[in-house]
Write an enzyme that holds these catalytic residues in place. Structure first.
Site, mmCIF file in Angstrom:
data_model
loop_
_atom_site.group_PDB
_atom_site.id
_atom_site.type_symbol
_atom_site.label_atom_id
_atom_site.label_comp_id
_atom_site.label_asym_id
_atom_site.label_seq_id
_atom_site.Cartn_x
_atom_site.Cartn_y
_atom_site.Cartn_z
ATOM 1 N N GLU A 28 6.761 -82.856 -133.982
ATOM 2 C CA GLU A 28 7.840 -81.944 -134.409
ATOM 3 C C GLU A 28 7.429 -80.490 -134.143
ATOM 4 O OE1 GLU A 28 6.578 -84.368 -136.253
ATOM 5 O OE2 GLU A 28 8.256 -85.720 -136.609
ATOM 6 N N SER A 85 -12.140 -85.614 -138.632
ATOM 7 C CA SER A 85 -12.564 -86.720 -137.753
ATOM 8 C C SER A 85 -14.073 -86.719 -137.580
ATOM 9 C CB SER A 85 -11.934 -86.577 -136.369
ATOM 10 O OG SER A 85 -10.552 -86.460 -136.469
ATOM 11 N N GLN A 118 -14.476 -80.732 -137.321
ATOM 12 C CA GLN A 118 -13.574 -79.602 -137.538
ATOM 13 C C GLN A 118 -13.013 -79.679 -138.952
ATOM 14 O OE1 GLN A 118 -10.926 -78.649 -134.306
ATOM 15 N NE2 GLN A 118 -9.237 -78.417 -135.730
ATOM 16 N N GLY A 119 -13.365 -78.711 -139.796
ATOM 17 C CA GLY A 119 -12.916 -78.688 -141.196
ATOM 18 C C GLY A 119 -11.823 -77.654 -141.372
ATOM 19 N N SER A 137 -8.008 -78.805 -141.851
ATOM 20 C CA SER A 137 -6.893 -79.303 -142.675
ATOM 21 C C SER A 137 -7.293 -79.496 -144.132
ATOM 22 C CB SER A 137 -6.410 -80.649 -142.146
ATOM 23 O OG SER A 137 -6.052 -80.539 -140.805
ATOM 24 N N GLU A 185 -8.285 -77.984 -127.496
ATOM 25 C CA GLU A 185 -7.850 -79.381 -127.502
ATOM 26 C C GLU A 185 -6.998 -79.694 -126.284
ATOM 27 O OE1 GLU A 185 -6.105 -79.597 -131.512
ATOM 28 O OE2 GLU A 185 -7.568 -81.163 -131.895
HETATM 29 C C1 LIG Z 1 -6.030 -88.629 -135.660
HETATM 30 C C2 LIG Z 1 -6.128 -87.365 -136.463
HETATM 31 C C3 LIG Z 1 -7.256 -86.598 -136.384
HETATM 32 C C4 LIG Z 1 -7.362 -85.430 -137.109
HETATM 33 N N1 LIG Z 1 -8.511 -84.734 -137.036
HETATM 34 C C5 LIG Z 1 -8.645 -83.605 -137.747
HETATM 35 C C6 LIG Z 1 -9.874 -82.904 -137.762
HETATM 36 O O1 LIG Z 1 -10.857 -83.345 -137.145
HETATM 37 N N2 LIG Z 1 -9.993 -81.783 -138.474
HETATM 38 C C7 LIG Z 1 -8.939 -81.275 -139.185
HETATM 39 O O2 LIG Z 1 -9.098 -80.214 -139.782
HETATM 40 N N3 LIG Z 1 -7.750 -81.926 -139.231
HETATM 41 C C8 LIG Z 1 -7.589 -83.084 -138.544
HETATM 42 N N4 LIG Z 1 -6.405 -83.786 -138.601
HETATM 43 C C9 LIG Z 1 -5.320 -83.285 -139.449
HETATM 44 C C10 LIG Z 1 -4.128 -82.774 -138.650
HETATM 45 O O3 LIG Z 1 -4.411 -81.581 -137.990
HETATM 46 C C11 LIG Z 1 -2.953 -82.647 -139.642
HETATM 47 O O4 LIG Z 1 -2.688 -83.951 -140.129
HETATM 48 C C12 LIG Z 1 -1.731 -82.061 -138.991
HETATM 49 O O5 LIG Z 1 -1.918 -80.702 -138.771
HETATM 50 C C13 LIG Z 1 -0.452 -82.321 -139.803
HETATM 51 O O6 LIG Z 1 -0.574 -81.816 -141.087
HETATM 52 P P1 LIG Z 1 -0.216 -82.671 -142.396
HETATM 53 O O7 LIG Z 1 -0.894 -84.005 -142.269
HETATM 54 O O8 LIG Z 1 -0.526 -81.800 -143.578
HETATM 55 O O9 LIG Z 1 1.337 -82.950 -142.330
HETATM 56 P P2 LIG Z 1 2.496 -81.920 -142.726
HETATM 57 O O10 LIG Z 1 2.206 -80.601 -142.128
HETATM 58 O O11 LIG Z 1 2.720 -81.988 -144.204
HETATM 59 O O12 LIG Z 1 3.720 -82.551 -141.972
HETATM 60 C C14 LIG Z 1 4.448 -83.692 -142.451
HETATM 61 C C15 LIG Z 1 5.650 -83.868 -141.521
HETATM 62 O O13 LIG Z 1 6.504 -82.710 -141.594
HETATM 63 C C16 LIG Z 1 6.677 -82.153 -140.301
HETATM 64 N N5 LIG Z 1 6.729 -80.696 -140.364
HETATM 65 C C17 LIG Z 1 5.898 -79.882 -141.063
HETATM 66 N N6 LIG Z 1 6.228 -78.586 -140.842
HETATM 67 C C18 LIG Z 1 7.278 -78.582 -139.985
HETATM 68 C C19 LIG Z 1 8.060 -77.569 -139.369
HETATM 69 N N7 LIG Z 1 7.843 -76.274 -139.608
HETATM 70 N N8 LIG Z 1 9.053 -77.954 -138.530
HETATM 71 C C20 LIG Z 1 9.296 -79.280 -138.280
HETATM 72 N N9 LIG Z 1 8.598 -80.281 -138.838
HETATM 73 C C21 LIG Z 1 7.604 -79.939 -139.676
HETATM 74 C C22 LIG Z 1 5.477 -82.595 -139.497
HETATM 75 O O14 LIG Z 1 5.730 -82.597 -138.117
HETATM 76 C C23 LIG Z 1 5.242 -84.007 -140.045
HETATM 77 O O15 LIG Z 1 6.067 -84.943 -139.408
HETATM 78 C C24 LIG Z 1 -6.283 -84.996 -137.930
HETATM 79 C C25 LIG Z 1 -5.145 -85.797 -138.050
HETATM 80 C C26 LIG Z 1 -5.074 -86.972 -137.345
HETATM 81 C C27 LIG Z 1 -3.856 -87.832 -137.521
#
Ligand SMILES: Cc1cc2nc3c(=O)[nH]c(=O)nc-3n(C[C@H](O)[C@H](O)[C@H](O)COP(=O)(O)OP(=O)(O)OC[C@H]3O[C@@H](n4cnc5c(N)ncnc54)[C@H](O)[C@@H]3O)c2cc1C
Length: 389
Positions: free
Chosen positions: A369, A159, A124-125, A127, A242
């Site tokens: 969150e 992933s 899944q591409g 993020s 999911e």
């Molecule tokens: C194990 C794992 C597998 C993954 N697999 C995939 C995958 O296969 N394909 C893919 O595309 N992505 C994947 N991801 C990415 C995942 O979807 C993102 O990491 C996730 O959506 C969080 O985004 P971010 O890392 O940019 O954090 P951010 O969005 O920057 O968040 C940072 C912090 O701020 C908080 N925050 C942000 N916005 C708000 C809000 N509006 N209110 C309250 N709190 C907030 C968040 O909860 C977090 O604690 C994976 C991530 C993990 C850890």
């Protein structure tokens, strides 16, 4: 299916598990190189497929069609017999399949669903840097040139990308439209020139996630899924996949992890400590609650707007509590062994690694969150948090 017929079905699954679940897969899959893990996963998938157990949640015409109560029994028995998990095919059989079934063309379904059964692996591409929780901020671009889109940009946290044949890709096709209205959804062949996959090394020592760099990647227009600029709606299908039955399976697996924790505490004498016994009892009550929540979620014709978020939040935080106690009970020696049985998931019994990995689970598919915000707004009707744009 009546109670007696369901009992017969359970007995059949049990017999099958006794005969087919590999007995030694945990030690045999501990510390193996990636190629061995991939080969083992593909073999196990085909074993399940031959029994009709690989994609029970798909429609009958595509090789599934198992009613929900039987699916629940199947996952219970697979977990009870400590069967390996389909880690590698997770995105293919859930995210990719449900997206194709809900929004794909006939040609796209015929091309990919049988191929997934034959072992095609998807990633899944979605993020990107600065576009995770705020996915609509994504910047990867797709520029139309005749029958092709030319894609540029960077994806992260993908992933299993290193083993993937195909990618569910979101890219911006109209930079001037409001954020959610300028995104399209593509099926991208990972062998296309211009794709560079770079694995990211994690605290656990694994490299499960990858970055994907896209440099003038040509994606045929026929591989767009849904209308141009309507990709956001299609993405909701993918994200929805999911939840539901995947949680039922995960809750059963967590039950298996908990049983291993109780055994560990018995072996080390920790069970004689009343405080530890008390913590185990509290965890078992929570586990019972989680299984009840999952059963309610999958039984509901129309789940409530926050039900899936409640289950995901509760599962991921309970996973943390169970692996936290496991890490404590396993003792110092366990901290030096940084190997775990691949194909096991987040309750492998290598407790310090499981504890580290449990924190991952509070992030994908919406962080804790974000889930709390959904529960507050959609479940409890609290005022909406301020949003931009
Ligand atoms: C194990 C794992 C597998 C993954 N697999 C995939 C995958 O296969 N394909 C893919 O595309 N992505 C994947 N991801 C990415 C995942 O979807 C993102 O990491 C996730 O959506 C969080 O985004 P971010 O890392 O940019 O954090 P951010 O969005 O920057 O968040 C940072 C912090 O701020 C908080 N925050 C942000 N916005 C708000 C809000 N509006 N209110 C309250 N709190 C907030 C968040 O909860 C977090 O604690 C994976 C991530 C993990 C850890």
């Amino acid at each position: 299916m009546t109670g007696a017929a369901l009992d017969d079905f359970r007995a059949g699954v049990r017999d099958w598990c006794r005969e087919h679940v590999p007995k030694d897969w945990r030690p045999a899959q501990t510390g193996v190189p990636d190629e061995e893990f991939v080969a083992f996963q593909k073999e196990w998938f085909q074993e399940l497929r031959r029994a009709g157990f690989a994609v029970p949640h798909w429609p009958r015409e595509w090789g599934g069609g198992m009613p929900v109560p039987e699916q629940a029994v199947l996952y219970e028995e697979l977990a009870a017999h400590d069967a390996p998990r389909l880690v590698l095919a997770f995105v293919s059989i859930h995210h990719a399949a449900s997206t194709l079934l809900a929004a794909g063309t006939d040609a796209q379904r015929r091309r990919h669903l049988p191929a997934i059964l034959d072992g095609e692996i998807w990633v899944q591409g979605f993020s990107e840097p600065d576009a995770g929780s705020d996915l609509a901020a994504l910047r990867a671009s797709a520029r139309r040139e005749g029958d092709t889109y030319v894609v540029n940009g960077q994806k992260c946290w993908a992933s299993g990308a290193a083993h993937a044949d195909w990618c569910l890709l979101l890219a911006r096709t109209d930079p001037d439209a409001p954020k959610r209205r300028g995104i399209s959804y593509f099926l991208m062949d990972m062998r296309t020139p211009g794709i560079d996959v770079r694995p990211t090394r994690q605290a656990t020592g694994e490299s499960h996630f990858c970055e994907i760099f896209l440099d003038d990647v040509a994606v045929p227009a026929a591989n767009r899924i849904g209308a141009e600029n309507a990709g956001w709606r299609v993405a909701q299908e993918t994200l929805g996949a999911e939840r539901g039955m995947t949680m039922l399976e995960l809750a059963e697996r967590l039950g298996g992890g908990f049983r291993r924790l109780v055994e560990l505490c018995g072996r080390t004498g920790a069970l004689d400590d009343p405080l530890t016994a008390d913590r185990l009892a509290a965890l078992e009550i929570e586990l019972t609650g989680l299984r009840a929540l999952c059963a309610k979620l999958v039984a509901a014709d129309r789940p409530g707007p926050a039900d899936a978020s409640i289950v995901k939040l509760f599962y991921s935080e309970l996973l943390q509590r169970i692996t936290d106690l496991g890490t404590e009970a396993a003792g110092l020696a366990a901290h030096t062994d940084l190997r775990k049985p691949l194909s096991s998931g987040w309750e492998s019994g290598a407790w310090p690694l499981d504890f580290l990995a449990s924190w991952e689970w509070t992030i994908p598919g919406g962080t804790s969150e974000i889930q709390r915000t959904i529960i507050g707004e959609r479940g409890l009707g609290l005022p909406r948090e301020p949003r931009e744009g």
